[in-house]
Design a protein around this motif. Structure first.
Motif, short mmCIF file in Angstrom:
data_model
loop_
_atom_site.label_atom_id
_atom_site.label_comp_id
_atom_site.label_asym_id
_atom_site.label_seq_id
_atom_site.Cartn_x
_atom_site.Cartn_y
_atom_site.Cartn_z
N HIS A 190 0.85 -1.19 0.00
CA HIS A 190 0.00 0.00 0.00
C HIS A 190 0.89 1.25 0.00
O HIS A 190 1.99 1.23 0.52
CB HIS A 190 -0.90 0.01 1.23
CG HIS A 190 -1.79 -1.19 1.32
ND1 HIS A 190 -3.04 -1.24 0.74
CD2 HIS A 190 -1.58 -2.40 1.91
CE1 HIS A 190 -3.58 -2.43 0.99
NE2 HIS A 190 -2.72 -3.15 1.69
N PHE A 191 0.40 2.33 -0.58
CA PHE A 191 1.11 3.60 -0.71
C PHE A 191 2.33 3.49 -1.62
O PHE A 191 3.35 4.15 -1.42
CB PHE A 191 1.51 4.16 0.67
CG PHE A 191 0.32 4.48 1.54
CD1 PHE A 191 -0.41 5.64 1.34
CD2 PHE A 191 -0.08 3.61 2.54
CE1 PHE A 191 -1.52 5.93 2.13
CE2 PHE A 191 -1.18 3.88 3.33
CZ PHE A 191 -1.90 5.04 3.12
N ILE A 192 2.21 2.65 -2.64
CA ILE A 192 3.16 2.61 -3.75
C ILE A 192 2.39 3.01 -5.00
O ILE A 192 1.33 2.45 -5.27
CB ILE A 192 3.76 1.20 -3.95
CG1 ILE A 192 4.48 0.72 -2.70
CG2 ILE A 192 4.67 1.17 -5.16
CD1 ILE A 192 5.83 1.37 -2.45
N HIS A 193 2.88 3.97 -5.77
CA HIS A 193 2.16 4.48 -6.97
C HIS A 193 0.78 5.05 -6.61
O HIS A 193 -0.13 5.06 -7.44
CB HIS A 193 1.93 3.38 -8.02
CG HIS A 193 3.13 2.62 -8.43
ND1 HIS A 193 4.26 3.22 -8.93
CD2 HIS A 193 3.38 1.29 -8.44
CE1 HIS A 193 5.16 2.29 -9.23
NE2 HIS A 193 4.66 1.11 -8.93
N SER A 194 0.59 5.52 -5.40
CA SER A 194 -0.76 5.89 -4.95
C SER A 194 -1.14 7.33 -5.26
O SER A 194 -2.32 7.68 -5.23
CB SER A 194 -0.89 5.65 -3.43
OG SER A 194 0.14 6.33 -2.73
N HIS A 195 -0.16 8.19 -5.56
CA HIS A 195 -0.45 9.61 -5.79
C HIS A 195 0.37 10.12 -6.97
O HIS A 195 1.37 9.52 -7.36
CB HIS A 195 -0.11 10.44 -4.54
CG HIS A 195 -1.02 10.16 -3.37
ND1 HIS A 195 -0.92 9.00 -2.63
CD2 HIS A 195 -2.04 10.88 -2.84
CE1 HIS A 195 -1.85 9.03 -1.68
NE2 HIS A 195 -2.54 10.14 -1.79
N SER A 196 -0.05 11.27 -7.47
CA SER A 196 0.69 11.95 -8.52
C SER A 196 1.58 13.02 -7.91
O SER A 196 1.25 13.60 -6.87
CB SER A 196 -0.27 12.59 -9.52
OG SER A 196 0.44 13.45 -10.40
N ILE A 197 2.70 13.28 -8.56
CA ILE A 197 3.61 14.33 -8.11
C ILE A 197 2.92 15.70 -8.11
O ILE A 197 3.35 16.63 -7.43
CB ILE A 197 4.88 14.35 -9.00
CG1 ILE A 197 5.98 15.21 -8.39
CG2 ILE A 197 4.55 14.84 -10.41
CD1 ILE A 197 6.59 14.65 -7.16
N THR A 198 1.83 15.82 -8.86
CA THR A 198 1.10 17.09 -8.91
C THR A 198 0.29 17.34 -7.64
O THR A 198 -0.20 18.45 -7.41
CB THR A 198 0.13 17.11 -10.11
OG1 THR A 198 -0.81 16.03 -9.98
CG2 THR A 198 0.89 16.97 -11.41
N GLU A 199 0.13 16.31 -6.78
CA GLU A 199 -0.64 16.44 -5.55
C GLU A 199 0.28 16.75 -4.37
O GLU A 199 1.39 16.24 -4.30
CB GLU A 199 -1.39 15.14 -5.23
CG GLU A 199 -2.33 14.65 -6.31
CD GLU A 199 -2.89 13.27 -5.99
OE1 GLU A 199 -3.49 13.10 -4.90
OE2 GLU A 199 -2.70 12.35 -6.81
N GLU A 200 -0.18 17.58 -3.46
CA GLU A 200 0.54 17.78 -2.19
C GLU A 200 0.14 16.65 -1.25
O GLU A 200 -1.05 16.41 -1.03
CB GLU A 200 0.16 19.13 -1.57
CG GLU A 200 0.59 20.33 -2.42
CD GLU A 200 2.10 20.57 -2.38
OE1 GLU A 200 2.76 20.02 -1.48
OE2 GLU A 200 2.60 21.28 -3.25
N TYR A 201 1.12 15.95 -0.70
CA TYR A 201 0.82 14.85 0.21
C TYR A 201 1.80 14.89 1.37
O TYR A 201 2.98 14.58 1.21
CB TYR A 201 0.89 13.50 -0.51
CG TYR A 201 0.20 12.39 0.25
CD1 TYR A 201 -1.19 12.37 0.36
CD2 TYR A 201 0.94 11.38 0.87
CE1 TYR A 201 -1.83 11.36 1.07
CE2 TYR A 201 0.30 10.36 1.57
CZ TYR A 201 -1.08 10.36 1.67
OH TYR A 201 -1.73 9.37 2.37
N SER A 202 1.31 15.28 2.53
CA SER A 202 2.16 15.53 3.68
C SER A 202 2.20 14.33 4.62
O SER A 202 1.44 13.36 4.48
CB SER A 202 1.64 16.74 4.46
OG SER A 202 0.38 16.42 5.07
#
Length: 303
Positions: free
Chosen positions: A62-74
């Motif tokens: 889980h949390f691999i390839h889960s978001h795009s670099i265009t998103e802020e994820y803290s």
């Protein structure tokens, strides 16, 4: 009723955390959560040393390839989402594995984070531009001036940490250290932290060889494809910043690769220092699966 167990595998880059996480997941018939601050991003694969297709097939991650670099994820976003995921996973499993080299993200999940104010986007962008144009030294000097307390505690070689602390100061006028209450959140699970380490010379050799493999498998092409996003915090890190400098004509490719190796070795040293101070971590060689399982089982039985 015994609490569920969160088994956290930590240690320096290139030490073999992914392989150990997969081995433990197979042993306990469970799943893996990545707590690496860059492996979330789909566009960043080679430079983040994500699990390969074989490893992903061996255990559910889980949390691999889960978001795009265009998103802020803290780290705070990760804490919220990972706790919600764990609530579901612990209904099926008595143990869940966490693999991470990002100390802040591990701490967020296991202990919780202080309630820090969110800075305006323009403040972050201005600080990121300053880093890209002038390097980390002016930011370090600014942090030392406005928040000497945090400067002495922080990993000031990590641009994301320095920029985050300056964001808070610029947005509030108060030092970052003033917001760090340091209280731990109660979690409905027990945490067992496994640290992996080895002889420093051998580790550095592994790091150097991994950087060579990254270059052979297309790291430069990956960095070129991300140039438009270069001010994103996730890209202000080892393996990407050095190649952006090369693409800007500031160094030769050979020098850039040498700097990636050097900065990766420095990062590994900082990771070891951080995790040795963190929590109740028991250290093992990266191949000591049987010893690690015996330790986890003894902890589970309360021995």
């Amino acid at each position: 009723m015994k609490k569920k167990k969160l088994i956290v595998v930590v240690g320096p880059t290139a030490i073999g955390k992914t392989a150990m996480g997969v081995a433990l997941a197979n042993h306990y018939d469970t799943e893996v959560i990545s707590a690496d601050s860059r492996q979330f991003y789909r566009e960043m694969s080679i430079g983040t040393a994500k699990p390969d297709e074989f490893e992903l097939a061996q255990a559910r991650h889980h949390f691999i390839h889960s978001h795009s670099i265009t998103e802020e994820y803290s780290a705070g976003d990760f804490e919220r989402d990972a706790l919600a995921l764990l609530d579901n996973l612990f209904r099926k499993h008595d143990q869940v594995i966490v693999v991470g080299g990002s100390g802040l993200f591990v701490r967020a999940l296991c202990e919780g984070l202080d309630d820090l104010p969110k800075a305006p986007v323009e403040v972050r962008d201005q600080l990121n531009r300053l880093f890209l144009e002038q390097g980390i030294e002016p930011l370090q000097a600014r942090l030392k001036n406005v928040d000497p307390v945090y400067y002495e505690q922080a990993d000031v070689q990590n641009p994301q940490r320095v920029i985050r602390a300056l964001e808070v100061f610029e947005a509030t006028g108060k030092p970052f250290s003033a917001f760090r209450a340091g209280k731990l959140e109660e979690r409905p699970f027990d945490v067992i932290t496994i640290g992996l380490n080895m002889d420093r010379t051998l580790l550095y050799d592994r790091i150097n060889r991994r950087v060579d493999r990254m270059m052979e498998t297309g790291l430069l092409q990956e960095v070129k494809s991300l140039k438009v996003y270069r001010e994103k915090p996730a890209l202000l890190t080892v393996g990407y910043a050095e190649l952006f400098a090369y693409l800007d004509g500031q160094s030769t490719l050979e020098d850039a690769v040498d700097r990636i190796k050097q900065n990766s070795r420095r990062y590994a040293k900082r990771q070891i220092t951080w995790f040795k101070k963190y929590g109740d971590t028991r250290w093992f060689e990266p191949t000591a699966l049987n010893d690690i399982v015996a330790y986890i089982d003894a902890k589970t039985e309360g021995k």
